[in-house]
Each structure stands twice: as structure tokens, then as C-alpha cells.
Design a protein around this motif. Structure first.
Motif, short mmCIF file in Angstrom:
data_model
loop_
_atom_site.label_atom_id
_atom_site.label_comp_id
_atom_site.label_asym_id
_atom_site.label_seq_id
_atom_site.Cartn_x
_atom_site.Cartn_y
_atom_site.Cartn_z
N ASP A 60 0.85 -1.19 0.00
CA ASP A 60 0.00 0.00 0.00
C ASP A 60 0.89 1.25 0.00
O ASP A 60 0.69 2.18 0.77
CB ASP A 60 -0.92 -0.03 1.22
CG ASP A 60 -2.01 1.04 1.18
OD1 ASP A 60 -2.27 1.56 0.08
OD2 ASP A 60 -2.57 1.36 2.24
N HIS A 103 -2.33 -0.67 11.74
CA HIS A 103 -1.87 -1.97 11.24
C HIS A 103 -0.40 -1.86 10.90
O HIS A 103 0.13 -0.76 10.75
CB HIS A 103 -2.65 -2.37 9.99
CG HIS A 103 -2.77 -1.24 9.00
ND1 HIS A 103 -3.89 -0.45 8.90
CD2 HIS A 103 -1.89 -0.74 8.10
CE1 HIS A 103 -3.70 0.48 7.97
NE2 HIS A 103 -2.48 0.33 7.48
N ASP A 203 -2.43 8.10 10.72
CA ASP A 203 -3.24 7.42 9.73
C ASP A 203 -4.47 6.79 10.40
O ASP A 203 -4.35 6.18 11.47
CB ASP A 203 -2.36 6.31 9.11
CG ASP A 203 -2.95 5.67 7.89
OD1 ASP A 203 -3.27 6.42 6.95
OD2 ASP A 203 -3.08 4.43 7.86
N GLU A 265 -6.01 11.67 10.55
CA GLU A 265 -6.85 11.46 9.37
C GLU A 265 -8.23 11.06 9.88
O GLU A 265 -8.43 9.95 10.37
CB GLU A 265 -6.29 10.35 8.49
CG GLU A 265 -7.12 10.13 7.24
CD GLU A 265 -6.80 8.81 6.52
OE1 GLU A 265 -6.29 7.87 7.15
OE2 GLU A 265 -7.08 8.74 5.32
N HIS A 330 -2.91 12.58 -1.20
CA HIS A 330 -2.46 11.39 -1.93
C HIS A 330 -3.55 10.34 -2.09
O HIS A 330 -3.35 9.34 -2.78
CB HIS A 330 -1.26 10.77 -1.19
CG HIS A 330 -1.66 10.19 0.12
ND1 HIS A 330 -1.93 10.98 1.23
CD2 HIS A 330 -1.89 8.92 0.51
CE1 HIS A 330 -2.29 10.20 2.23
NE2 HIS A 330 -2.27 8.94 1.82
N ASP A 331 -4.68 10.53 -1.42
CA ASP A 331 -5.79 9.56 -1.52
C ASP A 331 -6.91 10.04 -2.42
O ASP A 331 -7.98 9.41 -2.44
CB ASP A 331 -6.39 9.32 -0.12
CG ASP A 331 -5.51 8.42 0.72
OD1 ASP A 331 -4.77 7.60 0.15
OD2 ASP A 331 -5.57 8.54 1.96
C1 GLC Z 1 -5.01 6.00 4.91
C2 GLC Z 1 -3.96 6.40 3.91
C3 GLC Z 1 -4.14 5.56 2.68
C4 GLC Z 1 -3.98 4.11 3.06
C5 GLC Z 1 -4.90 3.71 4.22
C6 GLC Z 1 -4.50 2.40 4.83
O1 GLC Z 1 -6.30 6.25 4.46
O2 GLC Z 1 -4.04 7.78 3.66
O3 GLC Z 1 -3.27 5.93 1.65
O4 GLC Z 1 -4.26 3.27 1.97
O5 GLC Z 1 -4.85 4.66 5.26
O6 GLC Z 1 -3.32 2.54 5.57
#
Ligand code: GLC
Length: 562
Positions: A60, A103, A203, A265, A330-331
Motif C-alpha cells: 500500500d 496496522h 493514519d 486522518e 495522496h488519496d
Molecule cells: C489511509 C492512507 C491511505 C492508506 C490507508 C491504509 O487512508 O491515507 O493511503 O491506503 O490509510 O493505511
């Protein structure tokens, strides 16, 4: 009130993999960032946020961390990072790290140990459950990533139990109930603070706490999300009772005593529950970014919605909280393509208008790399050119259900996270000046026209407009402290608001549309004298009354003459 540094800051998000490659392997790296730091200093930002640069198998793109105390060799070494920190600090730029605490990667030593035996020291670092009597998964939760049979639980032969993974099978969830895990994390955070980092982006922090007993979700299956009967229910592990204890302990053990800044986030955070996380008296986080304005699902914002959400979050700030202002990261896809207009005619103007929104509404602005030169969405013809696991997973599911490849790409491309992840466009040379090697993801073919060098050479430069806005933040107290008042409620195209503090009143007037709009300026505004401070339409008359006719995507900032 004394301000904190992060309330005055402008944060710039760096997706290292796509920023600048110094060694020609096609992957951006820390030396590449170092070679471009002067550009960010020139822009005026005073904080950078690195998305994860730790050692990772990159399932990821780094959000699967294998070693929380090291830098991925593709990005450089710990020594490079220390050098970068010194360099940034020397330029007055603070550095915050992305911390993935929900995680780890399954290649993390903790997990490798954890899966070995039920009595391993690391067993309880993760969430293990026995199968149901018939051998099936502990419950009906589906995982966010489309993998395996779709369950959020993966069976592990060695010990005959399942582990929880809300995201990828290769990203097992950490067990925050277990004190030794929490201690391990606090030590690790201190390790980075000792190195000199100034804060953390946390995150998906709202998902650290899981509901007791792991009950089935009762949510109705959604044909678009459903995976073989396993149901993706974002509410199951979000804002679960007990999450505040976890965050408060993180604060009292690490963030508070070490005085480091935190931004979370905020999946599942709205203006309604924000204060539970960010009110100063709670001692949890400094700020969170929410998805109420910029949502990956809709990608459109009406003027009314903008007024509503901004007013609600201004209330959060008034009540001793704080907010983040951003429109993409970035998402997401590129903001100018989603909320502005990426045609040749209006790209620069609409990019500036969106920038003005972010920089003049209450809270701390977060810029995502490339936004300051108006980078736009990309569209590839083949799924082979896409990297984002959501795009690829959804594509495969659509093909399996009989949708044609073209239709699948047409549907998925506008919202793919890859739009934001193509290499930074530095100049018009091969690979946009990002790398002399083959970039890990294709460069946006528009790089010849849209790049930093071309933008800065133009007298219409988006970069220069961002610079002005950032400078305004330093020089105009109303931008940070001012109360927010909207005018022209209900107007579909014109967004007009003031920011007023004891010493200053600013007024922002924007035509959030691609057509010329005539409107009446409210009497209470016209009764005062105003002087223009910034515009994205330089040839227009600077006096306020001429504004009754606003050009497409025009934005003006005025100051009250006292
Ligand atoms: C958050 C990150 C994203 C990632 C997800 C899982 O949303 O910004 O890019 O895929 O967490 O870690």
C-alpha cells in the motif's frame, strides 16, 4: 490567545515516491527531496508532511510498515533522513511523519513472531480469533481491499486461528488493548522525536479501537462493496467507545510531554464529534482533517455545501478546537480537475480560486504536492498502467461482472488515487524532470505544458499566487484569528465571506463557476471602503463596486480601510 506554531503554519504534503528521484531508479527519494527543498522554502511553506517512508514491501505504498524505525532503502537511509531534517530545520521548515498505528505489514518482525505460536511474546500484538465451530471466519466483516475471499479475517495454518485485517491481508491490525504493544509504540514515537521530527500525521486513527466481541455487522449488503457475503461496514471499527482513552494515553505518554504536533486522518469525524478529539482540554490531538467537504465519493462541492461545512468547522475552532483546510491529498484525485476546471482556458484561474479558499478559511492549510502548479488528473488506457489497489480491485470486480474494460476505466479513472500519485512535473524534459530512469508510475502526458518551470515562467503563475497567499497568512492576523461570516446565502455561484478580528477585516469574493455572473453586493459591504489585496484577474478594475460582474473563476481578496 497565544497561537501554536501549527496554527500559523502552512503544511506541504510530500509523497516521496513521486516527488524527485536522485538516483535514476524511477522512485523518488530523500536526496531528491533535499535537492528541491529550496523550492518549498521559496514557496513559503514552513512544515512538510512525509507520507510513510519506513521500510515496507509497498503493498500500500508504504502504509504497510515492516520496520517502524528505519527508512526504506528505496528512499535512502536514516542518515539521509537526519541530514534532511537538519537541512529543513535550517530553512525554518518543520517535518512531520506519517504514523500508521492501526496496522503493520505482515513482514514486520512483530507479526512474523506473532504468527509463530499462541504463546509467542508478540502473539497479542495482533488480533487473533479462533474460527467459528464450522471453521468459518469469526464474523461477517469485509476488508477494504478486495483480496482473497473478501473477509477482513485471514486464516493462519500455523496456529489454526484467524487474524484481523481491516485493509490488506498483508496489513494485520495491531491490538491496542495490549499494553506491551502500546509501550512499544510509545518508544518508537520517541525514537523519531529524539531524531528531531516535529510531529505526526496519524493514519486512520479513528479505527484503532475495535468493538468488544467482534459482533457481526447488521448492515445491508451493498452490491458495489459486497465481497462473497462479507460486508464492508466502515462504522464497525470507527469511533468505537474507548478510542478516546487510547488517544489520551498517547497524548499523556508522548505527544504532550514531547510537545509534538498531531494531525489525524479523520475518517468518521465531522464537526459534530470533532471537539471530542481536538478540543484542547481533551488532550488528544491538535487537529484532524475531515471528509465533509472533499469526499472521494462525490467529487463536487456546491456553494451552499461549502458555506455550511466551513461555518460548522468555524464553530469547532471557536470552541477551542482547530481545523485543517485542504481539498486533495495522496488519496484523492487532483483538486483542479474535481472542483475547478482543468481546461486550458480556466485551469490556472480555477486552481488559484481553490487555493484562495484553502488559505483564507479558518484552520491550517495543507497543500498536496503539485497542487501549487495546477497538476491535473491523468487517464491511462490500460489497467496495467494503474497502481492503486482500489482502482485495480474495483476494475477486476467490474470485469468479472461483465463490464467492458473501457467502461470500467472510464468509470474508475476520474476518482483513482493514482491521479495524485503520478510523478511531480518539474520541467518539460523527459519524465518531467522527475527521474532519468523509468518512473514507477507513468508520468502524466500533460507534463510538457504543465510543469513547475513553465508555470513559474508565466506571468500568470499559480506558484506565485500560492506564494502570495502564504505570505498573506504571515502578514494578516484575520486569516488566522478572524471570525468567519458568509454573505449571499443561497447564491449558486458567488461565494463571499469576511474574516474579521480586532485589528483587521478581510473580504473574499469568488465566482465559483465557469460563467460570468452579475450580482448585488450586500449593502453592509458597500457602505464601507475596501482596498484590493489579491486577485487572479490582474487586468480588472480593483475597486469593489466593479465586482458586480464577476468573470469565470474570478477570486478577489479585499481589506477593509479603517
Ligand atoms: C489511509 C492512507 C491511505 C492508506 C490507508 C491504509 O487512508 O491515507 O493511503 O491506503 O490509510 O493505511
Amino acid at each position: 490567545m497565544d497561537r501554536k506554531w501549527w496554527q500559523e503554519a502552512v503544511v506541504y504534503e510530500i509523497y516521496c515516491k513521486s516527488f524527485c528521484d536522485s538516483d535514476g531508479d524511477g522512485i523518488g527519494d530523500l536526496r531528491g527531496v533535499m535537492s528541491k527543498l529550496h523550492v518549498l522554502r521559496d514557496l513559503g511553506v514552513n512544515c512538510i508532511w512525509f507520507t510513510p517512508i519506513y521500510t515496507s514491501p509497498q503493498v500500500d505504498n508504504g502504509y504497510d510498515v515492516a520496520d517502524y524505525r528505519n527508512i526504506d532503502p528505496a528512499y535512502g537511509t536514516l542518515d539521509d533522513f537526519k541530514e534532511l531534517l537538519d537541512m529543513a530545520h535550517g530553512m525554518g521548515i518543520r517535518v512531520i511523519m506519517d504514523m500508521v498505528l492501526n496496522h503493520s505489514s505482515d513482514e514486520c518482525e512483530w507479526f512474523k513472531e506473532s504468527r509463530k505460536s499462541k504463546d509467542n511474546h508478540y502473539r497479542n500484538y495482533y488480533i487473533w480469533q479462533p474460527p467459528k465451530e464450522d471453521g468459518s471466519e469469526p464474523n461477517n466483516w469485509g476488508s477494504y481491499f478486495r483480496e482473497g475471499n473478501g473477509s477482513a479475517w485471514e486464516f493462519d495454518e500455523t496456529t489454526g486461528e484467524y487474524y484481523l485485517h481491516q485493509y490488506s491481508i498483508k496489513m494485520p491490525d495491531l491490538n491496542w488493548e495490549y499494553e506491551p504493544l502500546r509501550r512499544e509504540i510509545y518508544d518508537m514515537l520517541n525514537f523519531w522525536i529524539d531524531l528531531g521530527v516535529d510531529g505526526f500525521r496519524l493514519d486512520i486513527f479513528t479505527r484503532l479501537k475495535k468493538p468488544e466481541g467482534f459482533p457481526d455487522t447488521k448492515k445491508e449488503p451493498d452490491p458495489l462493496l459486497d465481497r462473497n457475503g462479507f460486508i464492508v461496514d466502515t462504522t464497525m471499527c470507527t469511533n468505537v467507545e474507548g478510542i478516546h482513552e487510547i488517544l489520551h494515553e498517547l497524548y499523556t505518554e508522548v505527544f504532550g510531554p514531547r510537545e509534538c504536533m498531531t494531525v489525524g486522518e479523520g475518517a468518521g469525524v465531522s464537526h459534530k464529534n470533532a471537539l471530542d478529539y481536538v478540543s484542547a482540554s481533551r488532550e488528544e490531538l491538535d487537529m484532524v482533517y475531515h471528509f465533509e467537504l472533499s469526499s472521494r465519493r462525490t467529487y463536487s462541492i456546491s456553494a451552499d455545501h461549502f458555506r455550511k461545512i466551513q461555518s460548522e468547522w468555524a464553530g469547532v475552532i471557536k470552541n477551542n478546537g482547530w481545523a485543517v483546510q485542504y481539498l486533495s491529498n495522496h488519496d484523492s484525485a487532483r483538486q483542479v480537475s474535481c472542483y475547478g476546471c482543468d481546461s486550458d482556458e480556466f485551469r490556472a484561474d480555477s486552481a488559484k480560486l481553490l487555493a484562495a479558499f484553502i488559505h483564507t478559511t479558518p484552520g491550517t492549510p495543507f497543500i498536496y504536492q503539485g497542487e501549487e502548479i495546477g497538476m491535473v488528473n491523468v487517464k491511462y488506457d490500460s489497467i496495467e498502467d494503474y497502481n492503486c489497489c482500489y482502482t485495480v480491485g474495483d476494475y477486476n470486480a467490474m470485469i468479472a461482472s461483465g463490464v467492458s474494460p473501457k467502461e470500467a476505466i472510464d468509470t474508475l479513472a476520474p476518482r483513482s488515487r493514482d491521479n495524485a500519485r503520478t510523478p511531480y512535473q518539474w520541467d518539460a524534459t523527459e519524465n518531467a524532470g522527475f527521474s532519468i530512469g523509468k518512473p514507477w508510475i507513468k508520468v502524466n502526458p500533460k507534463y510538457k505544458e504543465i510543469n513547475l518551470e513553465a508555470d513559474r515562467a508565466s506571468d500568470d503563475s499559480i506558484f506565485a499566487f500560492y506564494k502570495e497567499l502564504i505570505k498573506m497568512r504571515r502578514e494578516n492576523p484575520a486569516i488566522i484569528d478572524g471570525d468567519l461570516t458568509f454573505y449571499l446565502d443561497g447564491h449558486e455561484e458567488i461565494i463571499m465571506y469576511s474574516r474579521a478580528c480586532a485589528s483587521q477585516t478581510l473580504l473574499v469574493v469568488a465566482n465559483y463557476s465557469g460563467k460570468t455572473v452579475k450580482f448585488d453586493i450586500p449593502k453592509e459591504i458597500m457602505d464601507c471602503a475596501w482596498t484590493r489585496k489579491l486577485t487572479n484577474k490582474k487586468d480588472t478594475d480593483p475597486s469593489l463596486d466593479s465586482l458586480r460582474d464577476l468573470l469565470p473563476w474570478e477570486v478577489e481578496i479585499y481589506e477593509l480601510v479603517k
